[in-house]
Design a protein around this motif. Structure first.
Motif, PDB file in Angstrom:
ATOM      1  N   TYR A   1       0.831  -1.202   0.000  1.00  0.00           N
ATOM      2  CA  TYR A   1       0.000   0.000   0.000  1.00  0.00           C
ATOM      3  C   TYR A   1       0.871   1.260   0.000  1.00  0.00           C
ATOM      4  O   TYR A   1       1.970   1.280   0.565  1.00  0.00           O
ATOM      5  N   GLN A   2       0.349   2.291  -0.646  1.00  0.00           N
ATOM      6  CA  GLN A   2       0.999   3.602  -0.622  1.00  0.00           C
ATOM      7  C   GLN A   2       0.227   4.598   0.242  1.00  0.00           C
ATOM      8  O   GLN A   2       0.796   5.576   0.732  1.00  0.00           O
ATOM      9  N   ILE A   3      -1.066   4.332   0.424  1.00  0.00           N
ATOM     10  CA  ILE A   3      -1.912   5.223   1.217  1.00  0.00           C
ATOM     11  C   ILE A   3      -2.618   4.415   2.291  1.00  0.00           C
ATOM     12  O   ILE A   3      -3.199   3.354   2.009  1.00  0.00           O
TER      13      ILE A   3
ATOM     14  N   ASN B   1     -11.723  -0.302   2.004  1.00  0.00           N
ATOM     15  CA  ASN B   1     -12.253   0.409   3.168  1.00  0.00           C
ATOM     16  C   ASN B   1     -12.658  -0.622   4.217  1.00  0.00           C
ATOM     17  O   ASN B   1     -13.506  -1.490   3.947  1.00  0.00           O
TER      18      ASN B   1
ATOM     19  N   PRO C   1      -4.614  -2.117  -9.268  1.00  0.00           N
ATOM     20  CA  PRO C   1      -4.769  -1.177  -8.138  1.00  0.00           C
ATOM     21  C   PRO C   1      -6.080  -1.432  -7.395  1.00  0.00           C
ATOM     22  O   PRO C   1      -7.120  -1.686  -8.002  1.00  0.00           O
ATOM     23  N   LEU C   2      -5.975  -1.385  -6.068  1.00  0.00           N
ATOM     24  CA  LEU C   2      -7.130  -1.662  -5.228  1.00  0.00           C
ATOM     25  C   LEU C   2      -7.326  -0.554  -4.208  1.00  0.00           C
ATOM     26  O   LEU C   2      -6.347   0.004  -3.671  1.00  0.00           O
ATOM     27  N   HIS C   3      -8.587  -0.238  -3.924  1.00  0.00           N
ATOM     28  CA  HIS C   3      -8.956   0.640  -2.818  1.00  0.00           C
ATOM     29  C   HIS C   3      -9.778  -0.194  -1.835  1.00  0.00           C
ATOM     30  O   HIS C   3     -10.796  -0.790  -2.217  1.00  0.00           O
TER      31      HIS C   3
ATOM     32  N   HIS D   1      -8.816   3.367   5.356  1.00  0.00           N
ATOM     33  CA  HIS D   1      -8.836   3.453   3.892  1.00  0.00           C
ATOM     34  C   HIS D   1      -7.438   3.129   3.372  1.00  0.00           C
ATOM     35  O   HIS D   1      -6.446   3.758   3.770  1.00  0.00           O
ATOM     36  N   LEU D   2      -7.361   2.128   2.482  1.00  0.00           N
ATOM     37  CA  LEU D   2      -6.089   1.676   1.934  1.00  0.00           C
ATOM     38  C   LEU D   2      -6.115   1.785   0.416  1.00  0.00           C
ATOM     39  O   LEU D   2      -7.134   1.477  -0.219  1.00  0.00           O
ATOM     40  N   GLU D   3      -4.991   2.192  -0.147  1.00  0.00           N
ATOM     41  CA  GLU D   3      -4.814   2.186  -1.594  1.00  0.00           C
ATOM     42  C   GLU D   3      -3.480   1.531  -1.911  1.00  0.00           C
ATOM     43  O   GLU D   3      -2.439   1.911  -1.370  1.00  0.00           O
ATOM     44  N   GLY D   4      -3.534   0.527  -2.774  1.00  0.00           N
ATOM     45  CA  GLY D   4      -2.317  -0.181  -3.136  1.00  0.00           C
ATOM     46  C   GLY D   4      -2.630  -1.327  -4.073  1.00  0.00           C
ATOM     47  O   GLY D   4      -3.598  -1.287  -4.829  1.00  0.00           O
ATOM     48  N   LYS D   5      -1.841  -2.418  -3.982  1.00  0.00           N
ATOM     49  CA  LYS D   5      -2.055  -3.573  -4.856  1.00  0.00           C
ATOM     50  C   LYS D   5      -1.394  -4.797  -4.250  1.00  0.00           C
ATOM     51  O   LYS D   5      -0.489  -4.693  -3.412  1.00  0.00           O
TER      52      LYS D   5
END
Length: 378
Positions: free
Chosen positions: A309-311, A346, A342-344, A329-333
């Protein structure tokens, strides 16, 4: 015939096996000795009190002027040494009814009394490397020098400082430092606490505040705790979730409200530092079975098997009941799943913090693992 202007009275007194009770406090068997003298101008007293074994010794000297009504006295608590194998605070009475004890370090105090129509008290207290416990929480390395005045309320002569090397609340909080003043509050014996600074090390990072005020006559007291360099790995250790590990460094702020209901947090915020981190979750057989029958849960489980994850944004709310609610809340892969699409994500998480801390305190394992981790990384 006694001349009223030239009489003098002197004497000595001693009491052995003295005991008594005041409210819940039952005074241990003690010895008291006193030397006194009086004449038409003044009365003087020198006295000492010691518990059996002389673990606690108190000395007193005082003078009272008859004509003016002025007087002063000094009480000295000689250094009291605490140890697990020697004297503990709980030995001051046969049945100790309090949830705390002191079993390490040294304490001493000096009390100055002055009176003329009203009583003024000045207290100097010194604590050196004091250790003990409160309920299941243990502490060690408590150092403090405090000068208090008590006449029209309780106040500090100068800013008091308290340092604690280690507070174990289920996980270690280290190098706690706080500096504060006590200011008399009108209409109440409780003083206003003006905190100048607070710092502590925990979960691989630090917590600190700016200046804030605690006035317990108010309905609510609010302040903000800043968190820096908090380790996701250390947080996940607390959860004791089998198969779950992670990396990343978080910063944020926790707004704290203290009211008659208790302690609450509304909209606490944490965010990850660049470049982010990794979460790896190996589900148990039970979780894997549930994931097969629940598509949404299955997606999350598969993504978190190796999620880069980056976020990471975390919103937290903590109720006076002890319930913590987290919105993550996660953003990454996951490079090993769906071609690294890419995945978001919650996630809504809930935890009862008092229950979690009781579990950690009972096991003791997490504190030791965290302590070893700190030693290996510092």
């Amino acid at each position: 015939h006694i001349n009223a202007s030239s009489w003098r009275l002197t004497g000595d007194a001693s009491l052995h096996g003295l005991a008594g009770q005041w409210r819940k406090f039952a005074m241990p068997a003690s010895e008291v000795s006193a030397r006194f003298s009086a004449d038409p101008q003044q009365a003087t007293l020198h006295a000492s009190l010691s518990t059996a074994g002389q673990a606690v010794m108190l000395q007193a000297d005082g003078v009272h002027q008859f004509a003016s009504g002025h007087g002063h006295a000094e009480l000295k608590l000689m250094p009291v040494v605490f140890s697990k194998s020697g004297f503990k605070l709980s030995q001051l009475q046969k049945t100790w009814p309090y949830p705390f004890d002191v079993d390490a370090g040294r304490a001493s105090a000096d009390v100055q009394l002055q009176w003329y129509r009203m009583l003024k008290i000045a207290l100097d207290l010194q604590l050196d490397k004091v250790g003990g416990h409160y309920n299941k929480m243990t502490f060690s390395g408590l150092n403090s020098k405090m000068s208090l005045a008590m006449d029209n309320g309780i106040a500090t002569h100068k800013a008091a400082q308290v340092k604690v090397a280690l507070l174990d609340i289920g996980f270690p909080v280290e190098n706690i430092t706080t500096q504060f003043d006590l200011v008399p509050a009108a209409g109440t014996v409780m003083p206003v606490v003006k905190v100048h600074k607070f710092n502590a090390e925990l979960l691989g990072g630090v917590a600190h505040t700016g200046p804030f005020t605690l006035d317990f006559a108010r309905d609510k007291n609010a302040f903000v705790v800043q968190l820096e360099h908090i380790g996701l790995h250390e947080i996940m250790l607390l959860e004791q979730q089998q198969g779950l590990v992670g990396s990343g460094v978080l910063d944020g702020k926790i707004p704290i409200n203290i009211s008659r209901k208790g302690v609450e947090v509304i909209n606490g915020q944490l965010g990850v530092r660049a470049p982010g981190g990794v979460i790896r979750y190996t589900p148990t057989d039970k979780v894997a079975s549930l994931a097969q029958s629940n598509p949404n849960m299955g997606l999350v489980v598969e993504a978190l098997r190796n999620f880069h994850y980056q976020i990471m944004d975390v919103r937290s709310d903590y109720k006076a009941s002890g319930d913590l609610e987290l919105q993550v809340h996660l953003e990454g892969k996951n490079p090993d799943w769906q071609a690294g699409k890419p995945l978001h994500l919650n996630l809504n998480l809930q935890e009862n913090i008092p229950a979690l801390l009781r579990s950690l305190q009972l096991s003791g394992e997490i504190s030791e693992r965290l302590r070893q981790h700190y030693q290996n990384t510092h």
